[in-house]
Design an enzyme around this catalytic site. Structure first.
Site, PDB file in Angstrom:
ATOM      1  N   ASP A  96       0.858  -1.183   0.000  1.00  0.00           N
ATOM      2  CA  ASP A  96       0.000   0.000   0.000  1.00  0.00           C
ATOM      3  C   ASP A  96       0.902   1.244   0.000  1.00  0.00           C
ATOM      4  O   ASP A  96       1.668   1.449   0.953  1.00  0.00           O
ATOM      5  CB  ASP A  96      -0.858  -0.038   1.287  1.00  0.00           C
ATOM      6  N   ASP A 198      -2.769   4.797  -2.390  1.00  0.00           N
ATOM      7  CA  ASP A 198      -3.739   5.455  -1.507  1.00  0.00           C
ATOM      8  C   ASP A 198      -4.081   6.881  -1.948  1.00  0.00           C
ATOM      9  O   ASP A 198      -3.193   7.634  -2.354  1.00  0.00           O
ATOM     10  CB  ASP A 198      -3.117   5.508  -0.098  1.00  0.00           C
ATOM     11  N   ASP A 329     -12.368   0.586   4.950  1.00  0.00           N
ATOM     12  CA  ASP A 329     -12.999   1.884   5.210  1.00  0.00           C
ATOM     13  C   ASP A 329     -14.518   1.828   5.145  1.00  0.00           C
ATOM     14  O   ASP A 329     -15.180   2.859   5.308  1.00  0.00           O
ATOM     15  CB  ASP A 329     -12.556   2.910   4.152  1.00  0.00           C
TER      16      ASP A 329
HETATM   17  C1  NOJ Z   1      -7.684   5.939   2.308  1.00  0.00           C
HETATM   18  C2  NOJ Z   1      -7.431   4.777   3.206  1.00  0.00           C
HETATM   19  O1  NOJ Z   1      -8.076   3.653   2.682  1.00  0.00           O
HETATM   20  C3  NOJ Z   1      -7.916   5.169   4.572  1.00  0.00           C
HETATM   21  O2  NOJ Z   1      -7.957   4.090   5.454  1.00  0.00           O
HETATM   22  C4  NOJ Z   1      -7.059   6.276   5.078  1.00  0.00           C
HETATM   23  O3  NOJ Z   1      -7.564   6.739   6.310  1.00  0.00           O
HETATM   24  C5  NOJ Z   1      -6.996   7.445   4.098  1.00  0.00           C
HETATM   25  N1  NOJ Z   1      -6.859   7.037   2.740  1.00  0.00           N
HETATM   26  C6  NOJ Z   1      -5.842   8.332   4.417  1.00  0.00           C
HETATM   27  O4  NOJ Z   1      -4.635   7.708   4.076  1.00  0.00           O
END
Ligand code: NOJ
Length: 550
Positions: A96, A198, A329
């Site tokens: 990631d 990301d 998320d």
């Molecule tokens: C997206 C990620 O999936 C999430 O978990 C994270 O909080 C934010 N980007 C910030 O990196």
């Protein structure tokens, strides 16, 4: 076809996977121990959410060192062993890349904030205060509150799209880009099979920073609306591809919300910067605009169908679609797509059917294969997720009662996707011998890997069967996609066709039986159904059927 188009990917949340040290958080050795479990699911690529050194304000999405492992997870030797052992089992490890921002504890930021003249001074987004001392603009960060934080040492504000501990990197500075590409290449050399990238839509900032029209009682506007997909972003992305990806047998999947269908060709495919794009149109049905948990929009199956069909069409001739219904998320898909259902097992299996039979690479999310559900904890203080706090505060400021604001958290909190894996029915579900960092879901005595392994009708064994069918039914990976029963308000149906065969998939989203025209499945056999004794011409509530001629 490339290997990653035919494989099944698994998103693994290391902090909650398996703890081998009794510390309450998962370890890399825990992942090594469970490689056979992943193999039993037919997985060929494992995307690890960040394992780099981090203060863990956002569970690793705040990186302090891009080429070191966080000690809570283990060592670089453990990581190398994971790369090697996974490879022996035909599993590639996907890293990631969190490149929009770093941690505020990253040495780059610690240097940058010292003064305006040091070599790192221009590595982040610094601006002077407005004349009255307030923040340079009225932008609200994605986790709530101002997107600007004042830095006393430097006498300026810095921008953070997410939390204050996640300062945005300045991609306009070539030294920053070089440093990030170097970090990515470090992982390519160690054996990464690909990258999940990301929050990439935020890396290019507008030339002029200006206040926006407020969208809430706090007088602020979401930073997303002011900075996402700023023109010129593609120059950076193509440079990333040239400097990191070209010439390697790896794939990239970028988290990129809001890329329009016209623009898609520059983002994915032959001339695109990435191989795949995670876009959220099918999963953010509640949010026509910015994701605001206390203002969900109603949606129907037709909206879901439209979003999925559009994505299938958009990637028909160019690019490739990463199919997903859960990630770290998002809420658990049973609760998300079938709130209050009487048939949670059928719901889990129906979503699995879509995941493995739509055209694209399936991304199965940790626990989805066991039919996990959302958590509903009785107080906001019991939550860990930083965005749950931001959303809760926002809802309270908008006038919602404590109870109502908490209900929004129950529906959307990211913690639901992050509770520890439930391996068996022993204390803490076999996840840890210590105290878990996040409570184990209270359904762990029935909903666990050991129990489901022993039950032929479990969700886990359903996923295994689906994987096997997918492996042996070429049309499910290679075939084209055509929607069927497009007008139906209760059934999502489609066929997959190629020179080598045909498959038809019918799924009933309603809690009533629905009729379908049996000529749709002419010449094909039932290969799988989640309701025993499938009756021709009728789909039972939440039934999912796969027909194929191979
Ligand atoms: C997206 C990620 O999936 C999430 O978990 C994270 O909080 C934010 N980007 C910030 O990196």
């Amino acid at each position: 076809m490339k290997w990653w188009q035919k494989t099944i990917a698994y998103e693994l949340y290391p902090k909650s996977f398996l703890d081998t040290k009794g510390q309450g958080t998962g370890t890399i050795r825990g992942i090594i121990e469970k490689l056979d479990y992943l193999s039993s699911l037919g997985i060929g690529a494992v995307w690890l959410t960040p394992v780099c050194r981090s203060p863990m304000v956002d569970n690793g999405y705040d990186i302090a060192d891009y080429t070191d492992i966080d000690p809570s997870y283990g060592t670089m030797e453990d990581m190398d062993e994971l790369f090697a052992k996974a490879k022996e089992k035909g599993i590639r490890i996907v890293i990631d890349l969190v490149f929009n921002h770093s941690s505020d504890q990253n040495p780059w930021f610690l240097a940058s904030k010292q003064d305006r003249t040091n070599p790192y001074s221009d590595w982040y987004i610094w601006r002077d205060a407005k004349e009255d001392g307030s923040a340079p603009t009225n932008w609200r960060g994605i986790f709530g509150g101002s997107a600007w934080t004042w830095c006393e040492e430097r006498g300026q504000y810095y921008l953070h799209t997410f939390a204050a501990q996640q300062p945005d990197l300045n991609w306009a500075n070539p030294d920053v880009r070089r440093a990030l590409y170097k970090a990515a290449n470090f992982w390519v050399e160690r054996g990464a099979g690909g990258f999940r990238v990301d929050a990439i839509t935020y890396i290019r900032k507008p030339d002029v920073f200006a206040d926006g029209t407020p969208d809430g009682e706090d007088g602020m506007v979401s930073v997303h609306d002011m900075t996402a997909n700023t023109p010129g972003i593609l120059d950076y992305l193509h440079e990333f591809k040239r400097e990191v990806c070209d010439g390697h047998d790896i794939f990239t999947v970028a988290e990129a919300n809001g890329v329009s269908a016209d623009e898609l060709k520059y983002w994915v495919g032959k001339d695109g910067a990435f191989d795949m794009l995670f876009e959220f149109s099918h999963i953010n049905l509640e949010f026509k605009g910015v994701e605001t948990w206390c203002r969900p929009d109603p949606w129907t199956l037709k909206d879901l169908k439209r979003a999925l069909v559009n994505s299938q069409e958009a990637t028909k001739d160019n690019g490739w679609y990463p199919v997903f219904f859960e990630n770290h998320d998002k809420p658990r898909c049973i609760d998300h797509f079938f709130p209050h259902t009487e048939y949670p097992d059928r719901a889990a299996k129906l979503m699995g059917m879509l995941l493995y039979t739509l055209r694209g690479t399936p991304f199965l999310y940790q626990g989805q294969e066991l039919g996990y559900r959302n958590v509903k904890w009785p107080s906001i203080d019991l939550y860990n997720d930083i965005s749950s706090y931001g959303q809760y505060d926002f809802a309270r400021r908008e006038g919602l009662s404590e109870e109502k604001a908490l209900e929004c958290v129950h529906v959307f909190s990211r913690d639901s996707a992050r509770t520890p894996m439930q391996w068996d029915d022993s204390p803490y579900a076999g996840f840890t011998s210590g105290t878990p960092w996040l409570p184990v879901h209270d359904d762990y005595q029935t909903q666990n890997a050991a129990a489901e392994d022993a039950d032929p009708d479990s969700v886990l064994n359903w996923y295994r069967r689906l994987a096997e069918i997918r492996r042996n039914t070429e049309v499910l990976t290679e075939g084209d996609f055509q929607e069927l029963m497009a007008e139906s308000e209760t059934v999502f149906a489609y066929q997959r066709t190629s020179g080598n065969g045909k498959a038809v998939i019918l799924t009933n989203f309603s809690s009533e039986p629905v009729k379908y025209d049996v000529s749709l499945r002419e010449g094909m056999q039932v290969r799988l159904t989640n309701v025993p004794g499938h009756e021709e011409g009728i789909l039972q509530p939440l039934e999912a059927v796969l027909y194929a001629d191979e």
